[in-house]
Design a protein around this motif. Structure first.
Motif, mmCIF file in Angstrom:
data_model
loop_
_atom_site.group_PDB
_atom_site.id
_atom_site.type_symbol
_atom_site.label_atom_id
_atom_site.label_comp_id
_atom_site.label_asym_id
_atom_site.label_seq_id
_atom_site.Cartn_x
_atom_site.Cartn_y
_atom_site.Cartn_z
ATOM 1 N N ASP A 19 5.001 -1.370 -0.966
ATOM 2 C CA ASP A 19 5.680 -2.530 -0.044
ATOM 3 C C ASP A 19 4.747 -3.443 -0.054
ATOM 4 O O ASP A 19 4.803 -4.009 1.000
ATOM 5 C CB ASP A 19 6.224 -2.673 0.563
ATOM 6 N N CYS A 73 -2.335 -6.284 -2.220
ATOM 7 C CA CYS A 73 -1.097 -6.336 -1.139
ATOM 8 C C CYS A 73 -0.230 -7.541 -1.597
ATOM 9 O O CYS A 73 1.240 -7.873 -2.283
ATOM 10 C CB CYS A 73 -1.623 -6.811 0.275
ATOM 11 N N SER A 76 1.169 -6.114 -5.022
ATOM 12 C CA SER A 76 2.369 -5.293 -4.829
ATOM 13 C C SER A 76 3.851 -5.273 -3.689
ATOM 14 O O SER A 76 4.279 -4.701 -3.618
ATOM 15 C CB SER A 76 1.563 -3.896 -4.342
ATOM 16 N N LYS A 77 3.596 -6.599 -3.410
ATOM 17 C CA LYS A 77 3.979 -7.162 -2.199
ATOM 18 C C LYS A 77 5.655 -6.874 -2.817
ATOM 19 O O LYS A 77 6.108 -7.300 -3.391
ATOM 20 C CB LYS A 77 4.234 -8.197 -1.495
ATOM 21 N N GLY A 78 6.796 -6.406 -1.996
ATOM 22 C CA GLY A 78 7.692 -6.393 -3.117
ATOM 23 C C GLY A 78 8.890 -4.804 -3.557
ATOM 24 O O GLY A 78 9.471 -5.032 -4.117
ATOM 25 N N PRO A 80 8.745 -0.862 -4.231
ATOM 26 C CA PRO A 80 8.256 0.748 -3.322
ATOM 27 C C PRO A 80 7.111 1.489 -3.071
ATOM 28 O O PRO A 80 6.491 1.925 -2.210
ATOM 29 C CB PRO A 80 9.522 0.836 -3.647
ATOM 30 N N HIS A 81 6.563 1.469 -4.355
ATOM 31 C CA HIS A 81 5.224 1.766 -4.487
ATOM 32 C C HIS A 81 4.582 1.081 -6.402
ATOM 33 O O HIS A 81 4.794 0.618 -6.804
ATOM 34 C CB HIS A 81 5.509 3.212 -5.006
ATOM 35 N N LYS A 123 9.756 3.688 0.590
ATOM 36 C CA LYS A 123 10.912 2.961 0.959
ATOM 37 C C LYS A 123 11.995 2.051 0.541
ATOM 38 O O LYS A 123 11.622 1.337 -0.423
ATOM 39 C CB LYS A 123 10.504 1.724 2.547
#
Length: 124
Positions: A19, A73, A76-78, A80-81, A123
């Motif tokens: 995330d 970041c 990859s934001k939003g 999960p992996h 998550k």
């Protein structure tokens, strides 16, 4: 046939992001005749993780630069992996690929506890 030795091969930087937060960086020379791989946390601590290739225990000088929030970041934001792969060539960063499943999900981390540690960072 020209063989690729380890010193001629580009280093591949693979940030394991969860995330938008990079947690582990894989530094390897995957395409060399004798591939090597090392793992580091975001405090540049060497991690005793092994997946497919043997470790070299080489500390990259530019790890902080490559894993800066601007580079990992935002991509990859939003998610999960997401593994965000980079190359550093003549001082320039190039994104190699974005990957949802390291080694297509078929390679188990060693020691086994790292599978649970990384799994708990996801998550959903």
């Amino acid at each position: 046939v020209h063989k690729i030795n380890t010193s001629e091969c580009l280093k591949d930087y693979k940030s394991f992001c969860f995330d938008g937060i990079p947690k582990i960086v894989y530094v390897g020379k995957d395409k060399a005749d004798y591939p090597i791989t090392d793992f580091f946390d975001m405090d540049f601590k060497y991690l005793l993780i092994r997946m497919r290739n043997p470790n070299a225990e080489e500390m990259p000088k530019n790890l902080n630069y490559l894993t800066n929030e601007v580079h990992c970041c935002g991509l990859s934001k939003g998610v999960p992996h997401l593994r965000v792969d980079f190359y550093l060539i003549n001082g320039h960063i190039y994104v190699g690929e974005l990957t949802f499943y390291h080694c297509s999900g078929f390679v188990e981390g060693k020691p086994k506890e790292w599978n649970l540690i990384m799994g708990n960072w996801i998550k959903i």
